[in-house]
Structures are given as C-alpha cells and as structure tokens.
Scaffold this active site. Sequence first.
Site, PDB file in Angstrom:
ATOM      1  N   LYS C  78      -3.055  11.250   3.009  1.00  0.00           N
ATOM      2  CA  LYS C  78      -4.254  10.842   3.762  1.00  0.00           C
ATOM      3  C   LYS C  78      -3.939  10.936   5.252  1.00  0.00           C
ATOM      4  O   LYS C  78      -2.851  10.531   5.685  1.00  0.00           O
ATOM      5  CB  LYS C  78      -4.618   9.409   3.372  1.00  0.00           C
ATOM      6  CG  LYS C  78      -5.927   8.903   3.954  1.00  0.00           C
ATOM      7  CD  LYS C  78      -6.192   7.459   3.480  1.00  0.00           C
ATOM      8  CE  LYS C  78      -7.535   6.937   3.928  1.00  0.00           C
ATOM      9  NZ  LYS C  78      -7.784   5.543   3.434  1.00  0.00           N
ATOM     10  N   SER C 153     -12.342   5.129   1.332  1.00  0.00           N
ATOM     11  CA  SER C 153     -12.186   6.087   2.405  1.00  0.00           C
ATOM     12  C   SER C 153     -11.179   7.204   2.108  1.00  0.00           C
ATOM     13  O   SER C 153     -11.176   8.220   2.799  1.00  0.00           O
ATOM     14  CB  SER C 153     -11.733   5.353   3.666  1.00  0.00           C
ATOM     15  OG  SER C 153     -10.444   4.802   3.482  1.00  0.00           O
ATOM     16  N   SER C 177     -10.179   1.353  -0.837  1.00  0.00           N
ATOM     17  CA  SER C 177     -10.194   2.751  -0.404  1.00  0.00           C
ATOM     18  C   SER C 177      -9.314   3.699  -1.207  1.00  0.00           C
ATOM     19  O   SER C 177      -9.386   4.905  -1.025  1.00  0.00           O
ATOM     20  CB  SER C 177      -9.812   2.856   1.073  1.00  0.00           C
ATOM     21  OG  SER C 177     -10.925   2.520   1.869  1.00  0.00           O
TER      22      SER C 177
END
Lengths: 477, 100, 478
Positions: C78, C153, C177
């Site tokens: 990420k 996210s 997330s």
Amino acid sequence: MTERWTYEGFEMVVGLEVHVELDTATKLFSGSANRFGDDPNVHIDPVTLGLPGALPVLNARAVELGARIGLALGCTVQACVFARKNYFYPDMPKAYQISQYDKPLNIDGRLALSDGTVIGVERAHLEEDTGKSTHLGGSGRIHGSEGSLIDFNRAGVPLVEIVSRPDIVSPDQAREYVSELRAILVAIGASDARMEEGSMRVDANVSVRRPGEPLGTRCEIKNVNSVRSLGRAIDAEARRQVALITAGESVVQQTRHWDEGDGRTHALRSKEDADDYRYFPDPDLVPFVPSAEWIDEVRSALPPLPAKRRAALAVLCGVAADTEAVMTVVERGQDAYVAEVATHGADAARALVHVKEAFAELGARPRVPASDLAALVAMESSGAVTATQAKTLLGDLIDAGGGDPAALAAQRGFEAMDDGELVALVDAAIAAEPDAWQKYCAGEDKAMGALVGHVMKASRGQADGKAVSALLVSRRS
Amino acid sequence: MAGRITDDDVAHVARLARLGLDPDDVQRAVAELGAVLEHFADIDALELDAVEPMAQPYPLTNVLREDVVTTSLDRDEVLAQAPDAVDGRFAVPPILGDGA
Amino acid sequence: MSTPSTAIGIAAAVRSGSMSAVDAVEQSLERIGASDGDIGAFLTVTASSARDEAAAIDAAVASGSDPGPLAGVPIAIKDNMCTRGIPTTCASRMLDGWLPPYDATVISRLRTAGAVIVGKTNLDEFAMGSSTENSAFGVTKNPHDPTRVPGGSSGGSAAAVAAGFVPVSLGSDTGGSIRQPAGLCGVVGVKPTYGAVSRLGLVAFASSLDQIGPFAGNVADAAVVLEAIAGHDPGDSTSIPEPFGPLGAAVPRGVEGMRVGRITDLPAGADPDVTERFEAAFDALADAGADIVDVEVPAFTYGLTAYYLIAPAEASSNLARYDGVRYGHRVAAPDTDAMYVATRTDGFGAEVKRRILLGTYALSAGYYDAYYGKAQRVRRLIADDFARAYTHADVLLTPTAPTVAFEIGAKSDDPLAMYLCDTYTIPSNLAGHPAMSVPFGTGADGLPVGVQVLAPAVGEATMFAVGAALERAMGAQR
Ligand SMILES: [Mg+2]
Ligand SMILES: [Zn+2]
C-alpha cells in the site's frame, strides 16, 4: 533583603519561564546528535524532520536529567505523559511540539534566594526544541526579510521548561532567581545553561497592580539574552504598564520582544489563533512512570547544590557566603579545590583569592596541584615572599602545571628582605620625600602612597608592601 | 454538549488547520460536520465520568532508548526532496508576525 | 507442470530451486502489465528493482544460503508505507513524487524474509475512505466487477491479490481498511493486535488505531506474511514486547471445543445476503466442532461515533506536517503563512480536508472534553465490554461489511453512508484487538462476502485457527 519594586503606587508581579537545553548526546526523541556549531542540517533524521512515518522514542538520559532538575528544585517527580502542542511555524517540523501538558514530570518545587526568600516552582517539564530560522535580506530581522532559511540541527534537542510561580516582586529578584537556577543547573550537570548562547532562555510574565488588588493583565517578554537585560526588560515593561494604567488605558495581554538597543519592549504582531494549541496526549508515546527506587537513585546521585557549597566555602574561608569570590569560585566548581588547598595547612581565605583571580580558565580541576598552591600561600603568609611576588610565582606554577614554589622563588631571585634592609629603605624614602612625610605625619593618610612607592621602586618590587606600611605607621606614632 | 457547529466555528477551525475555504465550502462543511456531530448525541447520553479515558489500546509504560548517537540522514538526499533549499538549508518565503 | 500461485508454494519452489525467483517475479509483472490497466491497483510498479532483487535471491539459493520464508514471493505494498527511493504518495497530490530517504520497518523485514516488492498500490488519500475512490490518482476497480469499488482504503492491495497480480500484499487498517476491502474483493485480510507490527515508516493517519497487516489468497499465506512482518521494534514506542504465538501451527488446528461468540446486540444494518452468509459461518463452525455462545458487547454500537472523533482528531495533528517546507507539494505565496494555506488547500482532497476540519474542531479550545475526551472514555467502555465477552467466548464473529461491493460513485457524495461501511470493523481498532476477514461465499450479484473473526489482544493464533476452519468449510461446500 531585596526590596519590592514599586512605581507610582504600583507593585510588580513576575513569573519566569526558563527553557534549558539538556546536556545529552542525542535528541529527545531520536538518535541524531545534540550538537551545535556544525554545518546546517547535518544532525537530522526522520523524527527531527517530521518525515511521514517517523516515530519518536524517548531518550532515557534526558528523562534522568529532567528528574535531576526537578529533584534539585525540590519538586515531586511523577508519572508523566507527553502531549502534542499544535501550531504552525517553519522551524517546527511536525507542526506540533511534543511537550508535557497536564501531567508534567516535575511539579511543586521551590528555589531559595540568598536572603531566604523562596520562589515557588510550579512545574518543570520535558519538551523538544525547534529548529533555527535565518532571515534573509534587509535588517536580518524577521520583519521586512526576503525569506528565511531553516536549519533543523537544533530541532528535537531536549529542553526542560521550568515555570516559576508569580512570586517574584522585583527585577533584582528575577535576576537572582535566574542566576541561582543557572548555578544549580550547571552544578548538577544538566546543562551548560548559557543565556548568551541560547542554551538557557528566559521568558518573563510581567503584570502590575496596586498593593492588595488582584493580579493585573500580564504580558510575556521574550528575547532576553542576559541576566542583566532581564532586569532591565522587566523594569521597562512594568513601567510601561503603569504608565498605561495611570493614563486610563488598559494593558492588553500579548507577547512582547525586548529590544536591547532602545531599552523597551515591543509588541509582536499577534495572531488571533495564537493560543488554541489543541493539546492532546501524543499517541506515538507511552507514559513514563518513575518507580520510587529510580527516583531515590537519581536523588542520591545529586551532587551538593551551590547554596550549600557556598555556605561551606564561606565558613572555611571565614567570609560571607555572598562575597564575590565565593560566588565565582563555586560557580566555576573550584570550591573543592580550595578546600583541598586548605587541608595542606594553607590559609583558605588567601587561597580563595588566588583561585578566584588566577584560575578563571582552569576549570573545576585546576592543573596546579593543591599542595603546590598551599606551599605558595604558606610562603606568602610567613612573609617569605610578598603578595606581588606570590602572584608572579602563581603565574609560573600555572604555566608549568605545578612545581616547588620555593625553588621558583629562588630562580627568580625572590628573597625575603631582612628587617634591617627594610628599615634602611624606609629611612631613605622619608629623607627623599620630606613633603610627603610631613603631610603623612599631619594625618593625611593618602600621602603614605608616595613613601611606599619610593620603597617599592628602590627595592625593584621586592619589598613587602604590607610590611612597609606597618613600619611607616609605627614610625609616625 | 456543545451546541451546533456554526459558520464561525468552521472558519476558526479552517484557520487553525491552515485550510482555505470559500463561502460555499464553509456552508458544505457546516452541513457535513454537523451531520457527523449529530451522531454524537448517542454517546452524549452515556454516563462516563467514572470511566478512565483510553489514549492507547495497549498499556505500555517507560519505553526508552539509550542516549547513543545514530547516523544522520544524508543532507543532500533530504534537501533534494525539499520544495526549495539554499546553502544546505530549507528555504521558505518571508515569515510574518509571531511564532508561538 | 503448473507453477505455484500461493506465497507458500512459490517460496518452497524458489528455496528448493524448482522455480526461480526471477520467473516468479516476471510472472507477476506480466499479469500486472496485462491487466492492471483495467483494474488500477498499482500507483507504481517497481519492475526493475524487483528483477534485481529476484536475481539476488536466486543467487543466494545457488550459493546455498537461506533466502528466507518468503523467498521470491512477489508482494505489493500500500502506498502509505515508506520505501527508500521509491515514490510514496499516500495517493495524495501532497506527496506526489516524494522519495522517502528511509524504509519502513515492515519493508526491511519483508526484504529479510526474501519477499520482492513489485509495486505500490492505490488507496484512499492518506487511507481515509472505504472505497479507494478518494485517491488523487484514479479509482481502483473491483476485479470481480469493474463497475464496483474494491472497498478501501487499502483497495489497491486487496484488488492486486484478488486479480492474481500478486499472491500477497500489505495494507493498513485504521477502522477496517484491510478487512473491508478484503471482504469486498473476496480475499483474506488481517488487522493484527495494535503494536504487533511496527508502525515505523507507515505514514500516520490515526496513530492510536493504525496497524499494518497482510492480504492473501488464503489463510496460511496470510499467516506467513504476518509472521514475517510482526515482532518488537525498538523504533516504535507502541510496539508490544511479546506478540502472538506461532501462526503456522494454528492454521490446521481446527475449532473443536472452541467457543465462538455471537454478539446478540450487534448493530443491525447488514444486507440480507450478507447476513445469510454470516449465519452460514456459524453453522460451518458448529459443524467443525465449535460451541456457539451468545455474548453481549453493548458498547459495540458506539464504536462508529467514537471513531469519527478520535481518528480525525489524531489525523488533524498528524497531517499538519504537510506544510510545503521540507518535502512534498508547495504552492508559492508571498509569505510563509499564505504558502501553508495555499499548499494545504491545493494539496489535500475533499475527504482529507473534511476529516482535518472535524478533528481540529474536536480538539479545539472548549470542545476537547465534550468530544475527544468523551470519545476516549467510550473507547474504554468498548474495550471493557470486549474483555467481558472474551470471558465467555474465544473469538467473536461478525459480518465484515454490511454490504457486498457497491457501484463506483454510489456513496461518494454521502460521507455518512460511506462511514457506515466500517460499523463492524471499527471496534477492533478502538480496542486494539486483532481481527480478520475471510471470504465466505458470495451474496448479491455473485459478489464476495467476508466474515470477520475477532479475537482478544495477541489472540492471533486462535483467530487464524478459526479463519482457516472457515476457509476449509468453504472448500468443502464448493
Ligand atoms: Mg511556555
Ligand atoms: Zn516551552
């Protein structure tokens, strides 16, 4: 007793916030060096620069020094929490300062002044320092500059902020508080505490009131760079406030800068949001909870504090604790040395004067062996050498890092004059300076100077001035 | 419980956060933040005085590091990422007014 | 001969020399090259450094040294974890082009374990969102239906695994997330115990809630990655000294005699198709020998409210450092203060600004006690309620998200509706407990549904045993 400051029926109320940089190897929350004078931005790391993803880890030594300061000031050392103080400023990398808010390391201490007055210490907490901005162009000042350059070497350096209670009632007291605090910080090895170099910074909260009235609105004075300016700044600010009030105006709470040049404080353009710091516990750090054993350990490692050391030295030398020589020698940490000289049988008061005058650059452990200085003082006391000769010999001892003062005196041809020689010289002086002799006999003591001077000149400085005076006194009577 | 969030509150908060909002943005923010804060009514009814605030999920204390110097980042690498740098320093436009 | 596609399979093949790390990485890069144009999982693909690293691993194997438990395994990260010299943007204009001068602890640990980073994945800007639509650099699509969001996210990392680009990836989880996108993309996603994985180098959103964790195609792969990245880090003051026990052994352990809690006062709101799968999960675990017990967690329902004060409050402070002085975006202005405002107004997207405003408000003078202070007390209530529940149950089960993946754009104008996506995931973050989402069949339109397993602090081993049992049950049902 220091006198309370009064002006046109007003008195002043002063509280001081003193920031000191701790003498650690590294920063409060990261391993970059805590060091000055190097090229800009060479002691930087993710924490110092507030890089994304950086995390602080607390410096054990800084906590220990922080507690040492608290204990030296008689504070309670307690479980504490780091909090974020949020504000934007280019030398504040994360846009928050990690400080302590409602749970500081040290609370409720005190500092005693020489006359016995006690100034309360509200708290002494740990926090990090900011970077340094240099303003380009124009005057080099913040106003009218073309831009600023920022060096983060200082950012993150550990500070302790010591907040006094508003117990200070005069500029003299403020000065003494700061001097004494400084002496303590140096003595306990927490900081070199140099105001001129910024490792100790003092902000003064000043207000005025008529006796018996509640506290007035206060202003905070920043940018005070010496103990002397601190007194001047407080005095000027208090007078300014009195003038405002007596003119029917009111004091506005604000931060003001001290200007050494014009001797006045000046308002800074303040922002409406300046004090909404949105403190909250820093979630990246965990509480520090000192154990009773740890506190005892730190306390028992505290060296004797300056007040105690001054008293001891004063007793040893038979002088008052606030004489300049005692203050100076303790501040330099040379009191133990003087005591050692005295253990060799030398006159402590005389040793004190020599150390005060000649040892300014020699630090707490002078390279001249105590026994050598003791031998020199003994020669001086016995009259084997004069005070002037002793000074010269002391210079030799310092240059050589010690030696036998008797041998040095012989090398220089310093030999005590016998009494007959001295009497002859005095007689010769009286004969050569009849006017002076007459005036002296008529009671004009000043006239003795010319006679002594004549003897010293004739003996090329070898005569003992004290012995010459004594002879002249006895001859006159 | 604080009252409803107002235009002035939003303007103050935007100023604190150094965010520029035009009047439309302020109106939208008042509506959106108001809606979130309305939800707060459910918590507001709880009796919480006896509950200790929980700042961190895992109760650690006394996490310390030794006072030992570690290597600094390379200044050139760092300054290469700066929007503006001069003579080994970070450069910013003039700073007006007071710091904190 | 088919090449292995799991992390464990690839590592075993690379270590034994039956497959080269270079081939494993090439295969991953090829898939990314062929299909990521349609998915948008990656913001940066680090093809050349990945090839170099893979070659180095092959050389290590050839020389007889141990390249680590993730030898040659391609992994996606990420884009809110710092990678030295590799762009780290947080999907924000604010950090566009920023090259960190240091690696996050998880990155160093992955390298030590032999994993090869093939790229950085898309996310909601600064990890604020539940759909990956709040990225400054484009929307990531759900590989099961490209008209739908992957969740967020960590949507890019979830999609990268779901699309088969990489066997495993890392995400971060502040309020769900990792778990919510795992649920929506039909992969395994784990949020470890707070403090089990170092946050050093994870760009902070809400420091007291953030945790890094793995995505994987299966529970065993997730366990290997989590073991590789977990462990005490002296560089993170909130890192816990002794995390969970071994996970690999927990995976095959089974749930015989285990007490699986059903939260009787769980907030309503899950769609019927999701609820149906959730009920099926209890049945599956009961069939596998677990006892299903009823527990109450009354404060669970306050999680969302507390979270939407605590997380923005911490974020408002964490994101104050983006001021255009030392790195990242700057918009020129005549003075520094004006530069701050111009830079931050231009550099942050709408959702980030919304949360900064909310958080600043919650901390500002006069409101701290009413909002932030109260939320922190509610947080304690939640932790206490969980502690009580765990005296009756070893793990708890909830749906991961209330719905299957929704259409792109469906909730982007309604922040509150978006926030509700995290109803079931948020309480674990507030309590600091581990939780994982395991795919458990499909719901409406054939889209994946995840079931969430919750466990007490450092209860990862138990949690993985339950997750693996659910996975086996799904295999049996197929
Ligand atoms: Mg202060
Ligand atoms: Zn301070």
